[in-house]
Design a protein around this motif. Structure first.
Motif, short mmCIF file in Angstrom:
data_model
loop_
_atom_site.label_atom_id
_atom_site.label_comp_id
_atom_site.label_asym_id
_atom_site.label_seq_id
_atom_site.Cartn_x
_atom_site.Cartn_y
_atom_site.Cartn_z
N TRP A 315 0.84 -1.20 0.00
CA TRP A 315 0.00 0.00 0.00
C TRP A 315 0.89 1.26 0.00
O TRP A 315 0.56 2.24 -0.64
CB TRP A 315 -0.90 0.03 1.23
N ASP A 316 1.98 1.21 0.78
CA ASP A 316 2.82 2.40 0.92
C ASP A 316 3.77 2.55 -0.27
O ASP A 316 4.15 1.57 -0.92
CB ASP A 316 3.60 2.37 2.23
N TYR A 317 4.17 3.75 -0.52
CA TYR A 317 5.04 4.11 -1.65
C TYR A 317 6.51 4.07 -1.26
O TYR A 317 7.35 3.65 -2.05
CB TYR A 317 4.64 5.52 -2.11
N ALA A 318 6.78 4.50 -0.02
CA ALA A 318 8.17 4.69 0.37
C ALA A 318 8.68 3.69 1.39
O ALA A 318 9.84 3.73 1.77
CB ALA A 318 8.36 6.11 0.92
N GLY A 338 1.85 -0.77 -5.20
CA GLY A 338 0.88 -1.38 -6.12
C GLY A 338 0.04 -0.39 -6.89
O GLY A 338 -0.34 -0.63 -8.04
N ALA A 339 -0.29 0.74 -6.26
CA ALA A 339 -1.24 1.69 -6.86
C ALA A 339 -0.53 2.66 -7.79
O ALA A 339 -0.52 3.87 -7.57
CB ALA A 339 -1.98 2.44 -5.77
N THR A 340 0.07 2.14 -8.84
CA THR A 340 0.70 3.00 -9.83
C THR A 340 -0.26 3.22 -11.00
O THR A 340 -1.20 2.44 -11.21
CB THR A 340 1.99 2.37 -10.36
N THR A 341 0.00 4.24 -11.76
CA THR A 341 -0.84 4.52 -12.93
C THR A 341 -0.84 3.34 -13.89
O THR A 341 -1.91 2.91 -14.36
CB THR A 341 -0.32 5.78 -13.64
N GLU A 342 0.34 2.80 -14.17
CA GLU A 342 0.42 1.71 -15.15
C GLU A 342 -0.25 0.44 -14.65
O GLU A 342 -0.93 -0.26 -15.41
CB GLU A 342 1.89 1.44 -15.51
N VAL A 361 -8.84 0.88 -6.29
CA VAL A 361 -7.40 1.03 -6.11
C VAL A 361 -7.13 1.44 -4.67
O VAL A 361 -7.53 2.52 -4.24
CB VAL A 361 -6.80 2.08 -7.06
N GLU A 362 -6.45 0.58 -3.91
CA GLU A 362 -6.03 0.93 -2.56
C GLU A 362 -4.57 1.36 -2.58
O GLU A 362 -3.78 0.87 -3.39
CB GLU A 362 -6.23 -0.26 -1.61
N GLY A 363 -4.22 2.27 -1.66
CA GLY A 363 -2.86 2.74 -1.55
C GLY A 363 -2.51 3.83 -2.55
O GLY A 363 -1.33 4.10 -2.80
N TRP A 364 -3.51 4.52 -3.10
CA TRP A 364 -3.26 5.55 -4.12
C TRP A 364 -2.81 6.88 -3.51
O TRP A 364 -2.19 7.70 -4.18
CB TRP A 364 -4.53 5.80 -4.94
N ASN A 365 -3.14 7.09 -2.22
CA ASN A 365 -2.94 8.41 -1.62
C ASN A 365 -1.84 8.40 -0.57
O ASN A 365 -1.57 7.39 0.08
CB ASN A 365 -4.26 8.92 -1.01
N VAL A 366 -1.21 9.55 -0.36
CA VAL A 366 -0.07 9.64 0.55
C VAL A 366 -0.50 9.41 1.99
O VAL A 366 -1.62 9.73 2.38
CB VAL A 366 0.62 11.02 0.43
N GLY A 367 0.43 8.83 2.79
CA GLY A 367 0.17 8.68 4.22
C GLY A 367 0.32 7.29 4.76
O GLY A 367 0.26 7.09 5.97
N TRP A 368 0.55 6.28 3.90
CA TRP A 368 0.54 4.89 4.36
C TRP A 368 1.80 4.48 5.10
O TRP A 368 1.83 3.41 5.71
CB TRP A 368 0.35 3.96 3.14
N GLU A 369 2.83 5.29 5.09
CA GLU A 369 4.14 4.83 5.56
C GLU A 369 4.22 4.50 7.05
O GLU A 369 4.81 3.50 7.43
CB GLU A 369 5.21 5.88 5.22
N ASP A 370 3.66 5.33 7.94
CA ASP A 370 4.01 5.16 9.36
C ASP A 370 2.84 5.26 10.33
O ASP A 370 3.02 5.42 11.52
CB ASP A 370 5.06 6.20 9.76
N TYR A 386 -0.10 9.67 -4.46
CA TYR A 386 1.35 9.46 -4.50
C TYR A 386 1.89 9.92 -5.86
O TYR A 386 1.13 10.02 -6.85
CB TYR A 386 1.66 7.97 -4.30
N PRO A 387 3.20 10.17 -5.95
CA PRO A 387 3.78 10.68 -7.19
C PRO A 387 3.57 9.76 -8.40
O PRO A 387 3.57 10.23 -9.54
CB PRO A 387 5.27 10.83 -6.87
N ASP A 388 3.41 8.44 -8.15
CA ASP A 388 3.30 7.51 -9.28
C ASP A 388 1.85 7.17 -9.62
O ASP A 388 1.59 6.23 -10.38
CB ASP A 388 4.09 6.22 -8.99
N PHE A 389 0.90 7.92 -9.05
CA PHE A 389 -0.51 7.69 -9.37
C PHE A 389 -1.11 8.99 -9.91
O PHE A 389 -1.29 9.96 -9.17
CB PHE A 389 -1.29 7.21 -8.14
N ASP A 390 -1.40 9.02 -11.19
CA ASP A 390 -1.92 10.20 -11.87
C ASP A 390 -3.45 10.11 -11.91
O ASP A 390 -4.01 9.37 -12.73
CB ASP A 390 -1.34 10.29 -13.28
N LEU A 391 -4.12 10.83 -11.02
CA LEU A 391 -5.57 10.75 -10.90
C LEU A 391 -6.27 11.04 -12.23
O LEU A 391 -7.17 10.30 -12.64
CB LEU A 391 -6.06 11.75 -9.84
#
Length: 699
Positions: A315-318, A338-342, A361-370, A386-391
């Motif tokens: 879910w988290d990006y970083a 997982g929640a990338t544009t591609e 799509v789960e994990g598309w938005n910032v905040g999952w890290e901690d 997140y930077p890799d998910f283009d709404l």
């Protein structure tokens, strides 16, 4: 059709101390009485056999005395209701609501305060609630306890889960009433947050079976502005007492008259099918408050979800350990997000190719890290990707393919934060054309000290449904309090989880084979469940050779769950590549309907088996689902539900001859034959198995 008969009677307190009401069939009788001390009590019988022995009623107040004794009867009113209504989405196009009602108006001799107790007797059971009329001597008040009792007649077989104020995500225990003990269950069960209230505290709905073959279910309906009711078992007795979930300072409910409590319900039958098919809980809720419901649509969807549970992505990006908190404060991608544009476009392509309605799509938005486990308040803003998910790119691509996107709102348990951001989140959904959102409430609740099942959270879950309705959006809640029929009042509350779902099979001891045979008798009585079936790659060692976890069913049973586990929002939960490998079995998921014209419960036994046939709301197609527990089962069912004079092509998806949920779960076979309503079909289910059948008319 609507027929209502009223009978109004007035009695003086010293003249009358007992009243009764019967179900329309006259098989169920509820007797009300006042003791010598003015204590209200009731008892229930079925076919002249005692079911609930003399049991107390009343509520305790935090100040100013209790509403439990010293009552006299002011008046008695009876009426009969017989009507039919149409659910927006449901198991059938029309629902019959037929009951006899008894209202006892009570006044307390020493205080002059008034309370009404309303009883309804249906053919499948009884219900009662407390009604607090507007009055000078009872305006604002605090409930400190509810004295509702259920004094049972014997040591019934019981299907129960612990009275956890924060979670219903338990596998069911099957014991006698006298053997209930929450300290003896395995708590190494994958549940991250546990708030079990006591050794003998259990949850409703509570499904039971007596030694002489009667089926009983204790539950509640229309929980609005009130906490969830759990049940206290009195040790060495067959008596249950209501146990309301407290708030952070120990109070149960803050009320102002006029107001009502939820309905307390007791379902009774000598046929288990009457319990599992009952619409009593829905009937006890108010009709839809949404005037235009044309935008409320059933959905079949796929999504970026299961791949996180099996460890393929995150879910988290970083990454949760150190990336977010690096010295430069920048999010550094791990490459497993997982929640990338591609990746989302890949799911959109799969959905479009196979006729699905939406993609989650789960994990598309910032905040999952901690946030998890840290009781952190401001985790998500529900608008920043997140930077890799283009709404916009994802939305435009989905629109070009005719696919609707389903938003995900994980609140991290911080309901205060969610409410602060809710309107902006819903405006974002409207901007990009999202018709629905899946909400989540993982973790401890903020405001701190509140429970998932307390009055504050019940009000929050209901408020969210109402606010979504304002924007003409649908909501599917996970980790919420369990539904009690509110989807009738707000049908945009399209589904909920609120029980142990499929995901537990991916990383814990999982759900035992009998689990899905119990949920229709318990959790699903209150409303549709987003159980997320359809897992074809059963064993998790497919993803990691060291993993021992697995789904505790056969592949054929996963298909049958689309029929036995009702929801107008159904997910094909597995990965696209797994469906591609079993495309012939996947055809049933593509074909099966999710909104129904009619439903026939053909066989039912809680904890053992269930067989259901349903007719698509918009065609003449029928679908059948049959499931069993850990025992293999052979049965023959009549096809009398099919339309006389028509021939049907039946496609049968069944367990292979050597299938077994543990040893050989992916063995299945597909058989096609021509049938009519005069025929019978033999169902052969492996241990932990099932059968799914589609019936298409032959023109």
């Amino acid at each position: 059709m609507k027929r209502i008969a009223f009978i109004g009677l007035l009695f003086l307190g010293f003249q009358v101390t007992a009243q009764s009401v019967q179900s329309p069939s006259k098989q169920i009788t509820l007797n009300f009485s006042l003791s010598k001390n003015g204590n209200p009590t009731y008892e229930v019988s079925y076919k002249n056999k005692p079911i609930v022995l003399n049991s107390r009623l009343g509520v305790k107040l935090k100040s100013g005395g209790d509403l439990t004794a010293d009552f006299s009867i002011d008046s008695v009113r009876q009426r009969t209701i017989n009507e039919t209504w149409k659910p927006v989405l449901g198991e059938q196009s029309n629902i019959k609501d037929n009951y006899n009602e008894l209202t006892i108006a009570l006044s307390q001799k020493t205080t002059g305060r008034r309370i009404n107790i309303i009883f309804k007797a249906f053919d499948e059971g009884v219900a009662f609630r407390y009604d607090f009329p507007k009055q000078a001597k009872l305006d604002y008040f605090i409930i400190s306890d509810e004295m509702s009792e259920f004094n049972l007649t014997g040591d019934h077989k019981t299907f129960w889960i612990p009275g956890d104020f924060d979670s219903q995500e338990y596998a069911y225990n099957e014991t006698k009433l006298s053997e209930i003990n929450t300290e003896k269950i395995d708590l190494n069960n994958g549940i991250g947050l546990k708030s079990i209230a006591g050794k003998h505290v259990i949850q409703s709905p509570l499904m039971m079976k007596s030694t002489d073959g009667l089926y009983l279910n204790i539950f509640e309906a229309a929980v609005v502005n009130y906490p969830i009711m759990h049940l206290d078992l009195v040790p060495n007795e067959f008596k249950l007492k209501s146990r309301l979930v407290p708030n952070a300072i120990g109070d149960k409910a803050y009320l102002q008259a006029p107001c009502v409590s939820p309905w307390r319900t007791i379902m009774i039958s000598d046929d288990a099918r009457d319990i599992v098919s009952s619409k009593m809980i829905l009937n006890l809720n108010e009709p839809s408050k949404i005037e235009d419901t044309s935008w409320i649509k059933p959905m079949k969807y796929v999504g970026v979800w299961w791949e996180m549970h099996v460890g393929k992505s995150t879910w988290d990006y970083a990454g949760s350990q150190n990336a977010q908190n690096a010295a430069d404060g920048q999010l550094k991608p791990t490459g497993k997000h997982g929640a990338t544009t591609e990746n989302t476009k890949r799911y959109i392509d799969f959905a479009a190719k196979n006729g699905f309605d939406g993609v989650l799509v789960e994990g598309w938005n910032v905040g999952w890290e901690d946030w998890f486990g840290n009781w952190k308040e401001d985790v998500f803003d529900f608008t920043t990707p997140y930077p890799d998910f283009d709404l916009k790119a994802v939305n435009d691509y989905a629109k070009s393919k005719g696919i609707k996107m389903i938003m995900h709102h994980e609140t991290s348990g911080s309901v205060a934060n969610y409410e602060r951001h809710l309107d902006r989140a819903l405006e974002l959904m409207k901007k990009y054309g999202y018709p629905a959102a899946k909400s989540g409430y993982v973790g401890r609740i903020i405001p701190r000290g509140e429970f998932h099942d307390g009055q504050t959270l019940v009000n929050h879950f209901n408020f969210v449904a109402r606010r979504f309705a304002d924007y003409k959006l649908m909501v599917n809640s996970h980790e919420s309090s369990r539904p009690t029929g509110y989807s009738r009042t707000y049908p945009n509350y399209i589904a909920a989880e609120a029980a142990r779902g499929t995901e537990f099979n991916g990383w814990s001891n999982g759900n035992p084979p009998m689990h899905e045979t119990i949920l229709p008798f318990t959790r699903l009585l209150g409303g549709p469940m987003d159980y997320t079936p359809g897992i074809f790659e059963i064993k998790m060692n497919h993803y990691d050779p060291k993993k021992t976890e697995q789904v505790h069913t056969t592949l054929a049973k996963q298909l049958a769950l689309y029929v036995t586990m009702y929801s107008p929002l159904q997910m094909a939960a597995d990965l696209p590549e797994n469906y591609d490998r079993y495309s012939d079995a996947f055809q049933f998921i593509k074909d099966v309907a999710v909104d129904w014209q009619d439903s026939k419960y053909l066989e039912a036994e809680p904890g053992d088996y269930l067989t259901v046939a349903r007719k698509d709301k918009h065609s003449e197609k029928w679908f059948l689902g049959a499931i069993t527990d850990e025992n293999a089962r052979r049965t023959k069912v009549s096809l009398a539900f099919l339309t006389p004079g028509k021939k049907y092509r039946a496609i049968i998806y069944q367990d292979g001859k050597k299938a077994h949920w543990q040893n050989n779960p992916k063995s299945y076979e597909i058989i096609a034959k021509t049938v009519t309503y005069k025929d019978f079909i033999q169902l052969n289910m492996a241990a932990g198995g099932g059968t799914a059948i589609s019936f298409e008319p032959i023109n």
